[in-house]
Design a protein around this motif. Structure first.
Motif, PDB file in Angstrom:
ATOM      1  N   THR A  76      49.930  36.165  54.330  1.00 44.65           N
ATOM      2  CA  THR A  76      51.233  35.509  54.568  1.00 44.65           C
ATOM      3  C   THR A  76      52.290  35.989  53.562  1.00 44.65           C
ATOM      4  O   THR A  76      53.309  35.334  53.354  1.00 44.65           O
ATOM      5  N   ILE A  77      52.039  37.141  52.973  1.00 44.74           N
ATOM      6  CA  ILE A  77      52.893  37.620  51.872  1.00 44.74           C
ATOM      7  C   ILE A  77      54.136  38.378  52.372  1.00 44.74           C
ATOM      8  O   ILE A  77      55.134  38.473  51.661  1.00 44.74           O
ATOM      9  N   TYR A  78      54.077  38.891  53.586  1.00 43.57           N
ATOM     10  CA  TYR A  78      55.067  39.887  54.036  1.00 43.57           C
ATOM     11  C   TYR A  78      56.523  39.487  53.744  1.00 43.57           C
ATOM     12  O   TYR A  78      57.272  40.248  53.149  1.00 43.57           O
ATOM     13  N   VAL A  83      60.570  45.421  48.879  1.00 42.51           N
ATOM     14  CA  VAL A  83      60.165  46.834  48.818  1.00 42.51           C
ATOM     15  C   VAL A  83      60.043  47.232  47.351  1.00 42.51           C
ATOM     16  O   VAL A  83      60.870  46.853  46.524  1.00 42.51           O
ATOM     17  N   CYS A  84      58.980  47.957  47.004  1.00 41.81           N
ATOM     18  CA  CYS A  84      58.760  48.219  45.575  1.00 41.81           C
ATOM     19  C   CYS A  84      58.146  49.594  45.304  1.00 41.81           C
ATOM     20  O   CYS A  84      57.783  50.327  46.220  1.00 41.81           O
ATOM     21  N   ASP A  85      58.043  49.918  43.998  1.00 42.59           N
ATOM     22  CA  ASP A  85      57.564  51.235  43.564  1.00 42.59           C
ATOM     23  C   ASP A  85      56.055  51.295  43.384  1.00 42.59           C
ATOM     24  O   ASP A  85      55.487  52.380  43.317  1.00 42.59           O
ATOM     25  N   VAL A 207      42.336  43.799  54.539  1.00 45.42           N
ATOM     26  CA  VAL A 207      42.982  44.658  55.536  1.00 45.42           C
ATOM     27  C   VAL A 207      44.466  44.273  55.648  1.00 45.42           C
ATOM     28  O   VAL A 207      45.347  45.132  55.661  1.00 45.42           O
ATOM     29  N   ASN A 208      44.732  42.979  55.678  1.00 45.84           N
ATOM     30  CA  ASN A 208      46.127  42.516  55.702  1.00 45.84           C
ATOM     31  C   ASN A 208      46.894  43.020  54.494  1.00 45.84           C
ATOM     32  O   ASN A 208      48.021  43.502  54.600  1.00 45.84           O
ATOM     33  N   ALA A 209      46.270  42.892  53.324  1.00 47.18           N
ATOM     34  CA  ALA A 209      46.946  43.289  52.074  1.00 47.18           C
ATOM     35  C   ALA A 209      47.302  44.773  52.109  1.00 47.18           C
ATOM     36  O   ALA A 209      48.419  45.161  51.755  1.00 47.18           O
ATOM     37  N   MET A 210      46.372  45.599  52.570  1.00 51.22           N
ATOM     38  CA  MET A 210      46.626  47.042  52.561  1.00 51.22           C
ATOM     39  C   MET A 210      47.716  47.409  53.564  1.00 51.22           C
ATOM     40  O   MET A 210      48.571  48.250  53.276  1.00 51.22           O
ATOM     41  N   ASN A 211      47.714  46.767  54.725  1.00 53.27           N
ATOM     42  CA  ASN A 211      48.739  47.067  55.728  1.00 53.27           C
ATOM     43  C   ASN A 211      50.119  46.636  55.247  1.00 53.27           C
ATOM     44  O   ASN A 211      51.090  47.384  55.359  1.00 53.27           O
ATOM     45  N   ILE A 212      50.186  45.446  54.689  1.00 54.38           N
ATOM     46  CA  ILE A 212      51.488  44.950  54.221  1.00 54.38           C
ATOM     47  C   ILE A 212      51.978  45.803  53.047  1.00 54.38           C
ATOM     48  O   ILE A 212      53.145  46.200  52.976  1.00 54.38           O
ATOM     49  N   THR A 214      51.413  48.886  52.428  1.00 54.80           N
ATOM     50  CA  THR A 214      51.892  50.186  52.908  1.00 54.80           C
ATOM     51  C   THR A 214      53.321  50.066  53.440  1.00 54.80           C
ATOM     52  O   THR A 214      54.167  50.927  53.179  1.00 54.80           O
ATOM     53  N   ARG A 215      53.577  48.968  54.160  1.00 56.69           N
ATOM     54  CA  ARG A 215      54.917  48.809  54.745  1.00 56.69           C
ATOM     55  C   ARG A 215      55.958  48.485  53.681  1.00 56.69           C
ATOM     56  O   ARG A 215      57.150  48.755  53.865  1.00 56.69           O
ATOM     57  N   LYS A 216      55.542  47.931  52.561  1.00 59.43           N
ATOM     58  CA  LYS A 216      56.518  47.509  51.549  1.00 59.43           C
ATOM     59  C   LYS A 216      56.651  48.491  50.374  1.00 59.43           C
ATOM     60  O   LYS A 216      57.412  48.248  49.453  1.00 59.43           O
ATOM     61  N   LEU A 217      55.885  49.578  50.422  1.00 55.58           N
ATOM     62  CA  LEU A 217      56.011  50.557  49.333  1.00 55.58           C
ATOM     63  C   LEU A 217      57.102  51.568  49.673  1.00 55.58           C
ATOM     64  O   LEU A 217      57.213  52.004  50.814  1.00 55.58           O
ATOM     65  N   LYS A 218      57.872  51.963  48.650  1.00 53.52           N
ATOM     66  CA  LYS A 218      58.833  53.043  48.851  1.00 53.52           C
ATOM     67  C   LYS A 218      58.069  54.345  49.081  1.00 53.52           C
ATOM     68  O   LYS A 218      56.905  54.451  48.650  1.00 53.52           O
ATOM     69  N   GLN A 219      58.733  55.335  49.643  1.00 54.91           N
ATOM     70  CA  GLN A 219      58.128  56.654  49.734  1.00 54.91           C
ATOM     71  C   GLN A 219      57.855  57.135  48.305  1.00 54.91           C
ATOM     72  O   GLN A 219      58.715  56.967  47.434  1.00 54.91           O
ATOM     73  N   GLY A 220      56.690  57.651  48.047  1.00 54.91           N
ATOM     74  CA  GLY A 220      56.329  58.058  46.683  1.00 54.91           C
ATOM     75  C   GLY A 220      55.798  56.898  45.848  1.00 54.91           C
ATOM     76  O   GLY A 220      55.408  57.078  44.700  1.00 54.91           O
ATOM     77  N   GLY A 221      55.787  55.694  46.436  1.00 57.02           N
ATOM     78  CA  GLY A 221      55.273  54.516  45.712  1.00 57.02           C
ATOM     79  C   GLY A 221      53.746  54.574  45.586  1.00 57.02           C
ATOM     80  O   GLY A 221      53.084  55.272  46.353  1.00 57.02           O
ATOM     81  N   ARG A 222      53.224  53.841  44.625  1.00 50.64           N
ATOM     82  CA  ARG A 222      51.783  53.923  44.343  1.00 50.64           C
ATOM     83  C   ARG A 222      51.058  52.617  44.624  1.00 50.64           C
ATOM     84  O   ARG A 222      51.542  51.545  44.250  1.00 50.64           O
ATOM     85  N   LEU A 223      49.896  52.754  45.240  1.00 48.42           N
ATOM     86  CA  LEU A 223      49.071  51.584  45.536  1.00 48.42           C
ATOM     87  C   LEU A 223      47.735  51.746  44.812  1.00 48.42           C
ATOM     88  O   LEU A 223      47.056  52.769  44.979  1.00 48.42           O
ATOM     89  N   ALA A 224      47.378  50.782  43.971  1.00 47.12           N
ATOM     90  CA  ALA A 224      46.111  50.811  43.230  1.00 47.12           C
ATOM     91  C   ALA A 224      45.281  49.600  43.642  1.00 47.12           C
ATOM     92  O   ALA A 224      45.785  48.472  43.663  1.00 47.12           O
ATOM     93  N   ILE A 225      44.009  49.845  43.976  1.00 48.48           N
ATOM     94  CA  ILE A 225      43.155  48.745  44.456  1.00 48.48           C
ATOM     95  C   ILE A 225      41.824  48.759  43.696  1.00 48.48           C
ATOM     96  O   ILE A 225      41.136  49.791  43.643  1.00 48.48           O
TER      97      ILE A 225
END
Ligand SMILES: C[S@@+](CC[C@H](N)C(=O)[O-])C[C@H]1O[C@@H](n2cnc3c(N)ncnc32)[C@H](O)[C@@H]1O
Length: 277
Positions: A76-78, A83-85, A207-212, A214-225
């Motif tokens: 429910t975070i969306y 949008v972030c880095d 799965v929800n967290a990863m999809n959301i 991806t949609r909220k990261l800027k291009q070039g943004g980094r996701l660490a899990i």
């Protein structure tokens, strides 16, 4: 009761905070990672589903105007997430949740049979006392890889026909007497893990967290899990392979020997990260 943040240096190096950047910490916990990022003068939006994390988050937002917090599940975070880095997801239970017997996560400390992280519609007590024997067995097998799942489920049903199973110790004792003991881990480890994962709908939430994210990261943004369980790690691995991220390193990163010596919880941690294309 403090929670020691896992792989703090790796996460900081990967997210590379600077004052102009904005980050999201989707698993605030006791705020170890958020606090570290804030030291670099960046902005941090944090989230957690556990109401017990609110007090620490409130302290931090009073001290630092670059920090904000919303009590929310990933699913429910969306609408709350800007949008972030960079985004961090540090999965699993926190030490605070595990160490407080009243939360009902621990097989070694007696407490109510709960295992709810927060914002739940189901508790461990519901599953153990109302599910069919076969469904309990399947749950223990698929989520916990528990070989003795059938016998454990049978003994749970036998016991609950006498009286409701309401405490963690009662459940841990039923599991312990249903299987051979392995010296390395407590016999109830896998069953507790399986029930906890279901109660908190952890796989769907990831799965929800990863999809959301991806949609909220800027291009070039980094996701660490960071994951602590092989099924979770598999989901993360497949996700990164198929979801428009560049991976600098296809293999997961593990905690250093020094970190594992200081914080045994980091032993099973795996960190994967990618850069959004
Ligand atoms: C391992 S702890 C995070 C610790 C944190 N990084 C720190 O340094 O203190 C995991 C946290 O994620 C939260 N969490 C787990 N699943 C969640 C979900 N689906 N939505 C929101 N928060 C979740 C838990 O409540 C717990 O507080």
């Amino acid at each position: 009761m403090l929670h020691t943040p896992v792989m703090l240096e790796y996460v900081t190096n990967i997210l590379a905070p600077t004052p102009s950047k904005t980050f999201a910490d989707l698993t605030f916990g006791f705020g170890g990672h958020s606090k570290k990022l804030l030291e670099y003068g960046c902005t941090v939006q944090a989230f957690d589903r556990d109401p017990n994390t609110k007090a620490e988050a409130a302290k931090l937002s009073n001290l630092n105007s670059n920090f904000s917090f919303v009590l929310s599940k990933f699913s429910t975070i969306y609408d709350h997430l800007s949008v972030c880095d960079g985004i961090l997801i540090d999965l699993g239970v926190s030490s605070m949740q595990l160490d407080q017997p009243e939360r009902g996560f621990s097989f070694s400390k007696n407490g109510p049979l709960s295992m709810t992280m927060g914002l739940n519609s189901l508790s461990a007590r519901d599953i153990v006392n109302s599910w069919k024997e076969n469904d309990i067995a399947d749950l223990l097998y698929f989520y916990g890889d528990e070989r003795a799942s059938r016998l454990i489920a049978k003994n749970i049903v036998k016991e609950r026909n006498n009286k409701q199973i309401t405490t963690t110790t009662e459940l841990a004792n039923i599991v312990s007497k249903s299987k051979k003991h392995n010296k390395k881990i407590h016999p109830a480890t896998q069953s507790f893990q399986a029930i906890r994962m279901y109660v908190n709908d952890e796989l769907n939430e990831i799965v929800n967290a990863m999809n959301i994210a991806t949609r909220k990261l800027k291009q070039g943004g980094r996701l660490a899990i960071i994951t602590f369980h092989s099924i979770e790690d598999k989901l993360v691995k497949v996700f990164f392979k198929n979801s428009g991220f560049i991976l600098k390193k296809p293999q997961p990163i593990f905690a250093s020997h020094q970190e594992v010596e200081k914080n045994i919880r980091s032993r099973s941690a795996k960190l994967r990260w990618g850069i959004k294309i």
